[in-house]
Design a protein around this motif. Structure first.
Motif, PDB file in Angstrom:
ATOM      1  N   THR A   1       0.828  -1.206   0.000  1.00 15.10           N
ATOM      2  CA  THR A   1       0.000   0.000   0.000  1.00 15.10           C
ATOM      3  C   THR A   1       0.863   1.257   0.000  1.00 15.10           C
ATOM      4  N   ALA A   2       1.943   1.227   0.780  1.00 17.47           N
ATOM      5  CA  ALA A   2       2.836   2.388   0.838  1.00 17.47           C
ATOM      6  C   ALA A   2       3.501   2.628  -0.514  1.00 17.47           C
ATOM      7  N   LEU A   3       3.870   1.544  -1.209  1.00 16.57           N
ATOM      8  CA  LEU A   3       4.471   1.700  -2.525  1.00 16.57           C
ATOM      9  C   LEU A   3       3.481   2.305  -3.515  1.00 16.57           C
ATOM     10  N   GLU A   4       2.212   1.923  -3.414  1.00 21.22           N
ATOM     11  CA  GLU A   4       1.194   2.523  -4.276  1.00 21.22           C
ATOM     12  C   GLU A   4       1.070   4.013  -4.002  1.00 21.22           C
ATOM     13  N   ASP A   5       1.070   4.384  -2.714  1.00 20.73           N
ATOM     14  CA  ASP A   5       0.999   5.804  -2.359  1.00 20.73           C
ATOM     15  C   ASP A   5       2.224   6.547  -2.871  1.00 20.73           C
ATOM     16  N   LEU A   6       3.389   5.921  -2.722  1.00 18.87           N
ATOM     17  CA  LEU A   6       4.620   6.563  -3.184  1.00 18.87           C
ATOM     18  C   LEU A   6       4.593   6.753  -4.694  1.00 18.87           C
ATOM     19  N   GLU A   7       4.122   5.747  -5.426  1.00 21.75           N
ATOM     20  CA  GLU A   7       4.036   5.852  -6.882  1.00 21.75           C
ATOM     21  C   GLU A   7       3.084   6.983  -7.292  1.00 21.75           C
ATOM     22  N   ARG A   8       1.979   7.118  -6.556  1.00 23.73           N
ATOM     23  CA  ARG A   8       1.019   8.181  -6.875  1.00 23.73           C
ATOM     24  C   ARG A   8       1.631   9.550  -6.634  1.00 23.73           C
ATOM     25  N   VAL A   9       2.335   9.698  -5.502  1.00 24.84           N
ATOM     26  CA  VAL A   9       2.948  10.992  -5.192  1.00 24.84           C
ATOM     27  C   VAL A   9       4.034  11.324  -6.208  1.00 24.84           C
ATOM     28  N   LEU A  10       4.842  10.328  -6.588  1.00 22.35           N
ATOM     29  CA  LEU A  10       5.865  10.573  -7.609  1.00 22.35           C
ATOM     30  C   LEU A  10       5.228  10.917  -8.943  1.00 22.35           C
ATOM     31  N   GLY A  11       4.063  10.341  -9.211  1.00 24.06           N
ATOM     32  CA  GLY A  11       3.341  10.700 -10.432  1.00 24.06           C
ATOM     33  C   GLY A  11       2.936  12.160 -10.430  1.00 24.06           C
ATOM     34  N   ILE A  12       2.538  12.665  -9.263  1.00 26.33           N
ATOM     35  CA  ILE A  12       2.194  14.083  -9.152  1.00 26.33           C
ATOM     36  C   ILE A  12       3.420  14.942  -9.399  1.00 26.33           C
ATOM     37  N   LEU A  13       4.560  14.530  -8.832  1.00 26.77           N
ATOM     38  CA  LEU A  13       5.787  15.301  -9.013  1.00 26.77           C
ATOM     39  C   LEU A  13       6.237  15.306 -10.470  1.00 26.77           C
TER      40      LEU A  13
ATOM     41  N   PRO B   1      -6.733   7.642  -1.484  1.00 30.18           N
ATOM     42  CA  PRO B   1      -7.680   6.899  -0.643  1.00 30.18           C
ATOM     43  C   PRO B   1      -8.605   7.842   0.132  1.00 30.18           C
ATOM     44  N   THR B   2      -9.800   7.350   0.420  1.00 34.49           N
ATOM     45  CA  THR B   2     -10.793   8.120   1.175  1.00 34.49           C
ATOM     46  C   THR B   2     -11.254   7.311   2.384  1.00 34.49           C
ATOM     47  N   LEU B   3     -12.189   7.868   3.132  1.00 35.42           N
ATOM     48  CA  LEU B   3     -12.692   7.194   4.338  1.00 35.42           C
ATOM     49  C   LEU B   3     -13.407   5.887   4.015  1.00 35.42           C
ATOM     50  N   THR B   4     -13.814   5.705   2.778  1.00 38.59           N
ATOM     51  CA  THR B   4     -14.421   4.421   2.419  1.00 38.59           C
ATOM     52  C   THR B   4     -13.376   3.298   2.435  1.00 38.59           C
ATOM     53  N   ASP B   5     -12.088   3.687   2.436  1.00 34.36           N
ATOM     54  CA  ASP B   5     -11.002   2.711   2.531  1.00 34.36           C
ATOM     55  C   ASP B   5     -10.481   2.587   3.962  1.00 34.36           C
ATOM     56  N   ALA B   6     -11.227   3.083   4.940  1.00 35.68           N
ATOM     57  CA  ALA B   6     -10.748   3.092   6.323  1.00 35.68           C
ATOM     58  C   ALA B   6     -10.565   1.679   6.881  1.00 35.68           C
TER      59      ALA B   6
ATOM     60  N   ARG C   1      -9.029  -0.856   5.781  1.00 33.70           N
ATOM     61  CA  ARG C   1      -7.669  -1.388   5.662  1.00 33.70           C
ATOM     62  C   ARG C   1      -6.744  -0.752   6.690  1.00 33.70           C
ATOM     63  N   LEU C   2      -7.025   0.506   7.058  1.00 32.28           N
ATOM     64  CA  LEU C   2      -6.250   1.131   8.131  1.00 32.28           C
ATOM     65  C   LEU C   2      -6.516   0.437   9.462  1.00 32.28           C
ATOM     66  N   LEU C   3      -7.792   0.196   9.738  1.00 32.03           N
ATOM     67  CA  LEU C   3      -8.164  -0.442  10.999  1.00 32.03           C
ATOM     68  C   LEU C   3      -7.589  -1.849  11.082  1.00 32.03           C
ATOM     69  N   GLU C   4      -7.643  -2.574   9.975  1.00 32.53           N
ATOM     70  CA  GLU C   4      -7.114  -3.934   9.966  1.00 32.53           C
ATOM     71  C   GLU C   4      -5.596  -3.919  10.141  1.00 32.53           C
ATOM     72  N   SER C   5      -4.953  -2.950   9.518  1.00 28.84           N
ATOM     73  CA  SER C   5      -3.504  -2.839   9.658  1.00 28.84           C
ATOM     74  C   SER C   5      -3.111  -2.591  11.105  1.00 28.84           C
TER      75      SER C   5
ATOM     76  N   GLN D   1      -5.308   7.942   9.499  1.00 22.01           N
ATOM     77  CA  GLN D   1      -4.060   7.201   9.318  1.00 22.01           C
ATOM     78  C   GLN D   1      -2.969   7.729  10.241  1.00 22.01           C
ATOM     79  N   GLU D   2      -2.826   9.040  10.308  1.00 21.53           N
ATOM     80  CA  GLU D   2      -1.791   9.621  11.167  1.00 21.53           C
ATOM     81  C   GLU D   2      -2.093   9.357  12.639  1.00 21.53           C
ATOM     82  N   SER D   3      -3.362   9.399  13.027  1.00 21.86           N
ATOM     83  CA  SER D   3      -3.733   9.143  14.421  1.00 21.86           C
ATOM     84  C   SER D   3      -3.381   7.716  14.832  1.00 21.86           C
ATOM     85  N   LEU D   4      -3.721   6.753  13.970  1.00 23.73           N
ATOM     86  CA  LEU D   4      -3.391   5.359  14.278  1.00 23.73           C
ATOM     87  C   LEU D   4      -1.880   5.133  14.274  1.00 23.73           C
ATOM     88  N   THR D   5      -1.176   5.809  13.360  1.00 16.17           N
ATOM     89  CA  THR D   5       0.290   5.694  13.333  1.00 16.17           C
ATOM     90  C   THR D   5       0.893   6.195  14.634  1.00 16.17           C
TER      91      THR D   5
END
Length: 384
Positions: free
Chosen positions: A239-251, A262-267, A269-273, A305-309
């Motif tokens: 999941t982190a690699l997907e996020d990194l790829e997306r951010v690099l795509g923006i750059l 991701p949005t709250l509808t994907d929450a 996976r955060l809870l499970e993690s 995500q940041e709160s759980l981290t």
């Protein structure tokens, strides 16, 4: 002395001289047509300067010849957008032609004067020079030969500085262009800040989960638990690699839409993690999460995500209560965990600061800190 002669070694001195000579090409052509009306080219410049694209052409020339490699951004290369810009362009063209005429006269007559003084020093009377045509030849005139050349040097350097200063004045960005540039710069800074937060949240969460899982697996000494931990690390890393790829795509100015975040509808996976990392998560998500506006839902996901981290990083495997409620006008998000002794690990408060910044950008508010024996993150975001 070396400082006075330094302009002779600068290429800018000669490109500025070339810039001053260019308008005289038009005048020279006209003089071949009608020598009795040398003022016609200056008259033609009045309507020409009102053409919007002329300002762009003059700006490009000024950047290339007057300020090569320096202060170029202070000269606009945009076409005239207002009548004020057009009038400034007209004034610039007239001034440029006037200074070009002075430069041409100085470039011709000052070297000619120096040559004529050399003729007088050698015993000959120069012809066609009004001041010296009646002079008596004498060897003392040799002492005056360098003076016109020194004057030419100061003349060329001085006019070059003057035309550059006037270019910055007449071709500089207008108030509207400065405002547009400031807005663009602000947008760039906001985008960089958002990308930095994205990386902090997604990569920070993945690394925290990986560290917690690896530590727990090593302490447990149970192969089954180790397999589950490795599976969780693999999933979180993917999941982190997907996020990194997306951010690099923006750059890289990729055209990938913002909605891919991701949005709250994907929450889930955060809870499970968090659960597979050992935290006992009690989650209550109420309300139509899929109807929450994109910006609010995306920022809400990152805040969760940041709160759980932060819980995993600083409190470890503790009970966590997560409440996400979609109301009529607000999205209410709360994460609570028991206060424990701090777990050693990196942290400079940037996560909590990021939560507060995200909430503030959406017009919401965030409260973080101890509350009745728990550590609380409580965020309210407006839905409209």
């Amino acid at each position: 002395m070396a400082r006075l002669l330094r302009p002779l070694l600068r290429g800018t001195t000669y490109t500025r001289l070339l810039h001053l000579w260019v308008p005289m090409l038009v005048v020279s052509v006209w003089m071949w047509i009608e020598m009795s009306t040398p003022w016609v080219p200056a008259l033609v410049l009045l309507p020409v300067g009102l053409i919007p694209a002329v300002r762009r052409g003059e700006g490009v020339q000024a950047r290339l010849l007057l300020t090569p490699g320096e202060r170029a951004a202070e000269i606009s290369v945009a076409p005239s957008a207002t009548w004020r810009d057009r009038l400034r362009t007209v004034l610039w063209l007239e001034v440029r032609m006037l200074l070009g005429g002075l430069t041409s006269l100085g470039s011709v007559w000052l070297p000619l004067l120096s040559y004529s003084l050399a003729e007088l020093a050698s015993g000959r009377v120069p012809q066609g020079v009004p001041v010296l045509s009646g002079a008596t030849p004498h060897g003392a005139y040799a002492l005056l030969v360098p003076l016109p050349l020194v004057a030419l040097y100061g003349f060329v350097v001085g006019l070059g500085e003057l035309i550059t200063a006037l270019a910055l004045r007449f071709l500089g960005p207008s108030a509207a262009e400065r405002l547009a540039a400031l807005e663009e710069r602000t947008e760039q800074l906001l985008e960089r800040t958002r990308i930095a937060r994205e990386l902090h949240d997604s990569i920070g969460h993945a690394l925290t989960v990986a560290v917690v899982q690896a530590g727990a697996a090593r302490a447990a000494g149970d192969m089954a638990f180790t397999d589950r931990a490795l599976e969780a690390i693999e999933e979180t890393g993917r999941t982190a690699l997907e996020d990194l790829e997306r951010v690099l795509g923006i750059l890289r100015e990729s055209e990938r839409p913002v909605s891919a975040r991701p949005t709250l509808t994907d929450a889930d996976r955060l809870l499970e993690s968090a659960r597979v990392s050992g935290a006992k998560v009690d989650a209550d998500l109420t309300g139509p999460l899929d109807t929450v506006a994109g910006p609010v839902s995306r920022e809400g996901y990152r805040i969760l995500q940041e709160s759980l981290t932060n819980v995993l990083r600083h409190a470890g495997a503790v009970p966590v209560r997560v409440r996400v409620s979609v109301g009529h006008d607000t999205l209410d998000l709360e994460v609570r965990n028991p206060l424990t002794a701090a777990i050693p690990g990196p942290g400079r408060g940037s996560g909590l600061r990021g939560i507060r910044e995200r909430a503030a950008l959406l017009g919401g508010r965030a409260r973080t800190g101890p509350d009745d024996g728990d550590w609380q993150v409580h965020v309210e975001l407006p839905l409209r």
